[in-house]
Design a protein around this motif. Sequence first.
Motif, mmCIF file in Angstrom:
data_model
loop_
_atom_site.group_PDB
_atom_site.id
_atom_site.type_symbol
_atom_site.label_atom_id
_atom_site.label_comp_id
_atom_site.label_asym_id
_atom_site.label_seq_id
_atom_site.Cartn_x
_atom_site.Cartn_y
_atom_site.Cartn_z
ATOM 1 N N ALA A 1 0.764 -0.585 0.185
ATOM 2 C CA ALA A 1 -0.029 0.326 0.113
ATOM 3 C C ALA A 1 0.781 1.083 -0.167
ATOM 4 O O ALA A 1 0.476 2.507 -1.066
ATOM 5 N N LEU A 2 1.519 1.517 0.583
ATOM 6 C CA LEU A 2 2.668 2.884 1.208
ATOM 7 C C LEU A 2 3.546 2.879 -0.120
ATOM 8 O O LEU A 2 4.446 3.192 -0.003
ATOM 9 N N GLY A 3 4.274 1.579 -0.675
ATOM 10 C CA GLY A 3 5.129 1.831 -2.020
ATOM 11 C C GLY A 3 6.337 2.291 -1.474
ATOM 12 O O GLY A 3 6.936 2.014 -0.590
ATOM 13 N N SER B 1 1.599 6.575 -3.401
ATOM 14 C CA SER B 1 2.345 5.523 -4.544
ATOM 15 C C SER B 1 1.417 4.850 -5.473
ATOM 16 O O SER B 1 2.193 4.304 -6.941
ATOM 17 N N PHE B 2 0.429 4.772 -5.829
ATOM 18 C CA PHE B 2 -1.056 4.302 -6.315
ATOM 19 C C PHE B 2 -0.373 4.721 -7.751
ATOM 20 O O PHE B 2 -0.279 4.547 -9.140
ATOM 21 N N GLU C 1 2.992 4.362 -8.987
ATOM 22 C CA GLU C 1 3.120 2.738 -9.496
ATOM 23 C C GLU C 1 2.019 3.086 -11.188
ATOM 24 O O GLU C 1 2.534 2.051 -12.469
ATOM 25 N N SER C 2 0.518 3.522 -11.449
ATOM 26 C CA SER C 2 0.281 3.669 -12.825
ATOM 27 C C SER C 2 1.188 4.689 -13.279
ATOM 28 O O SER C 2 0.539 4.232 -14.741
ATOM 29 N N THR C 3 1.886 4.662 -13.455
ATOM 30 C CA THR C 3 2.385 5.899 -14.083
ATOM 31 C C THR C 3 4.137 4.733 -14.932
ATOM 32 O O THR C 3 4.544 5.815 -15.593
ATOM 33 N N ASN C 4 4.506 3.901 -13.868
ATOM 34 C CA ASN C 4 5.346 3.733 -13.958
ATOM 35 C C ASN C 4 4.822 2.222 -16.209
ATOM 36 O O ASN C 4 3.935 2.055 -15.873
#
Length: 181
Positions: free
Chosen positions: A18-20, A174-175, A178-181
């Motif tokens: 969750a926290l990445g 974090s999300f 994650e979604s832009t990676n």
Amino acid sequence: MATGTNELKNSFKVVQFALGENFSKYSFVDLGCGKGKAMLVWQNELNKRKIPSPVIGIEYYAPLVEIARQNYQKVFHQNCDIHTVDATNFDFSVLGQYLMVYMFNPFDAQLLDRVLSNIANSHSALVFIYLNPIHSSVLVDHGYKLIYEKKGWNNTLWTMIFCNDAAIQNLILSFRLESTN
Ligand SMILES: C[S@@+](CC[C@H](N)C(=O)[O-])C[C@H]1O[C@@H](n2cnc3c(N)ncnc32)[C@H](O)[C@@H]1O
């Protein structure tokens, strides 16, 4: 009664996901650490991943603190960071701005309310991992948001994870990353 290893390992994975990349900013604080079992499990999970985040215990009963210190020393061959203090009086701001607070149902509702009022003064980003969360409504009343719940066949397999707004900002970040990676 001590924390179940698998239950806490599962919470570790959930919070880390969750926290990445913000995960390593957070100190793990076992509120009512007893003989230190949860500290050992968490430290071991951090070590396996080479994450150098602090692991801290808070416990008011000195004989238990002594056992926790010995257990930690035996396993990791180093001293641990335990504060022998009542959680209602402790100044949590000395532990930094990012706290991951672990509670294995250490308080009744009234005491939990006092401890949460005390922690709020530290203005930290807060994540609560609450095992056997029978007083979870107190966290809701203090404005914390439930982000995860897992139930088992008894209350020692029942975990809720809550966050305050500052920690939720970390989650959203974090999300997004994650979604832009
Ligand atoms: C159920 S045990 C949890 C032990 C450990 N956290 C674990 O998961 O294995 C709860 C602990 O909270 C401690 N405790 C209760 N009230 C406290 C307070 N006001 N301040 C500090 N510790 C407290 C008790 O002494 C006890 O050791």
